[in-house]
Scaffold this active site. Sequence first.
Site, PDB file in Angstrom:
ATOM      1  N   LYS A  78       0.677  -1.156   0.111  1.00 39.34           N
ATOM      2  CA  LYS A  78       0.107   0.096  -0.090  1.00 39.34           C
ATOM      3  C   LYS A  78       0.898   1.291   0.079  1.00 39.34           C
ATOM      4  O   LYS A  78       2.216   1.375   0.157  1.00 39.34           O
ATOM      5  CB  LYS A  78      -0.856  -0.143   1.248  1.00 39.34           C
ATOM      6  N   TYR A 118     -11.782  -2.709  -3.610  1.00 37.93           N
ATOM      7  CA  TYR A 118     -12.299  -2.940  -2.262  1.00 37.93           C
ATOM      8  C   TYR A 118     -14.101  -2.945  -2.175  1.00 37.93           C
ATOM      9  O   TYR A 118     -14.437  -2.507  -1.256  1.00 37.93           O
ATOM     10  CB  TYR A 118     -11.778  -1.963  -1.266  1.00 37.93           C
ATOM     11  N   ASN A 181      -1.881   0.021   7.277  1.00 38.77           N
ATOM     12  CA  ASN A 181      -1.390  -1.477   7.659  1.00 38.77           C
ATOM     13  C   ASN A 181      -0.545  -2.152   6.533  1.00 38.77           C
ATOM     14  O   ASN A 181      -0.394  -3.263   6.578  1.00 38.77           O
ATOM     15  CB  ASN A 181      -2.422  -2.456   8.015  1.00 38.77           C
ATOM     16  N   HIS A 184      -1.735  -5.509   1.426  1.00 43.00           N
ATOM     17  CA  HIS A 184      -3.056  -6.166   1.332  1.00 43.00           C
ATOM     18  C   HIS A 184      -2.525  -7.764   0.861  1.00 43.00           C
ATOM     19  O   HIS A 184      -1.578  -7.725   0.087  1.00 43.00           O
ATOM     20  CB  HIS A 184      -3.895  -5.441   0.321  1.00 43.00           C
ATOM     21  N   GLU A 195      -8.842 -10.601  -8.151  1.00 41.15           N
ATOM     22  CA  GLU A 195      -8.002  -9.569  -7.973  1.00 41.15           C
ATOM     23  C   GLU A 195      -6.860  -9.733  -8.913  1.00 41.15           C
ATOM     24  O   GLU A 195      -6.499  -8.485  -9.528  1.00 41.15           O
ATOM     25  CB  GLU A 195      -7.623  -9.511  -6.564  1.00 41.15           C
TER      26      GLU A 195
HETATM   27  P1  RTP Z   1      -6.596  -6.282   3.239  1.00 38.44           P
HETATM   28  O1  RTP Z   1      -7.868  -6.577   2.247  1.00 38.44           O
HETATM   29  O2  RTP Z   1      -6.200  -4.907   2.839  1.00 38.44           O
HETATM   30  O3  RTP Z   1      -5.559  -7.369   2.951  1.00 38.44           O
HETATM   31  O4  RTP Z   1      -7.043  -6.232   4.579  1.00 38.44           O
HETATM   32  P2  RTP Z   1      -7.700  -7.493   5.279  1.00 38.44           P
HETATM   33  O5  RTP Z   1      -8.376  -8.361   4.414  1.00 38.44           O
HETATM   34  O6  RTP Z   1      -6.794  -7.905   6.491  1.00 38.44           O
HETATM   35  O7  RTP Z   1      -9.221  -6.697   5.972  1.00 38.44           O
HETATM   36  P3  RTP Z   1     -10.425  -6.037   5.384  1.00 38.44           P
HETATM   37  O8  RTP Z   1     -11.618  -6.403   6.171  1.00 38.44           O
HETATM   38  O9  RTP Z   1     -10.400  -6.628   3.976  1.00 38.44           O
HETATM   39  O10 RTP Z   1     -10.051  -4.526   5.083  1.00 38.44           O
HETATM   40  C1  RTP Z   1      -9.365  -3.957   4.079  1.00 38.44           C
HETATM   41  C2  RTP Z   1      -8.631  -2.736   4.594  1.00 38.44           C
HETATM   42  O11 RTP Z   1      -9.418  -1.683   5.080  1.00 38.44           O
HETATM   43  C3  RTP Z   1      -8.958  -1.137   6.136  1.00 38.44           C
HETATM   44  N1  RTP Z   1      -9.603  -1.111   7.450  1.00 38.44           N
HETATM   45  N2  RTP Z   1      -9.813   0.163   8.029  1.00 38.44           N
HETATM   46  N3  RTP Z   1     -11.820  -0.177  11.168  1.00 38.44           N
HETATM   47  C4  RTP Z   1     -11.161   0.478  10.150  1.00 38.44           C
HETATM   48  O12 RTP Z   1     -10.837   1.745  10.005  1.00 38.44           O
HETATM   49  C5  RTP Z   1     -10.523  -0.508   9.058  1.00 38.44           C
HETATM   50  N4  RTP Z   1     -10.982  -1.738   9.078  1.00 38.44           N
HETATM   51  C6  RTP Z   1     -10.514  -2.158   7.770  1.00 38.44           C
HETATM   52  C7  RTP Z   1      -7.260  -1.635   6.320  1.00 38.44           C
HETATM   53  O13 RTP Z   1      -6.640  -1.055   5.481  1.00 38.44           O
HETATM   54  C8  RTP Z   1      -7.639  -3.011   5.799  1.00 38.44           C
HETATM   55  O14 RTP Z   1      -6.382  -3.714   5.477  1.00 38.44           O
HETATM   56 MG    MG Z   2      -9.493  -8.031   2.634  1.00 37.61          MG
END
Ligand code: RTP
Ligand code: MG
Length: 220
Positions: A78, A118, A181, A184, A195
């Site tokens: 990112k 997303y 974070n 991804h 994707e």
């Molecule tokens: P990613 O898709 O980026 O690998 O992350 P992930 O699966 O671990 O988590 P996901 O639920 O898919 O969330 C995508 C990205 O959204 C941001 N996020 N912000 N509460 C918040 O502010 C929040 N929750 C999620 C993070 O950048 C997360 O990686």
């Molecule tokens: Mg995710």
Amino acid sequence: MRAFSSTARLLAGAAGLSGAFVAGGLARDKYSHLQFEAAVPVLPKESLAALTQERVSKSFQLKADAPSQTERTFIMIKPDGVQRGLVGEIIKRFEQKGFKLVAIRMMRPGEAHLREHYADLAARSFFPGLVKYMDSGPVVAMAWEGQGAVKTGRVMLGETNPADSKPGTIRGDYCITVGRNICHGSDAVESANHEIGLWFRPEDVCDYTPMAADWVYGDN
Ligand code: RTP
Ligand code: MG
């Protein structure tokens, strides 16, 4: 004699059986004129020789063509990961694990593309902020291939919230908040394929056999 025995016992107690074996071997050479065996148990030479013989003579087979090894995952560094100079570190971890890099591209794809990437989170309150953050600079998009690449890739990334991520994971080692974070990773084989199709043209994904493939995959 008495002083030597207690030294050997100390060594054995501190370092465990393997340490005792080494300490015993060294000490036995030096103090061969003394009665040593009573103080430290020493493995008989024959058993070690037999073990070595078995290991060396046993043939081993290398297999590199199991279908599951073609599983691919989409990993993205990112904007914060790029700005913080973590591109090399993140790539290194996947390379050193044994996964195969099949596509890589640095780009700034724009808001519409990031919204699509997303899309499953569109209803979440953090979605507008997430898209703005992802659009704040270039990202490095990659496809990695290997056995269990999707699941293992997620383990290597750590939890979504870096605070819940274990040390040794990328998020556990290099970031602090969920909003920054740094990377991804696809969460399922199906979403990975979707994707990869979203970020790469078919001709961008390279097909090749790494020289180390037989050494990464093998059953005994
Ligand atoms: P990613 O898709 O980026 O690998 O992350 P992930 O699966 O671990 O988590 P996901 O639920 O898919 O969330 C995508 C990205 O959204 C941001 N996020 N912000 N509460 C918040 O502010 C929040 N929750 C999620 C993070 O950048 C997360 O990686
Ligand atoms: Mg995710």
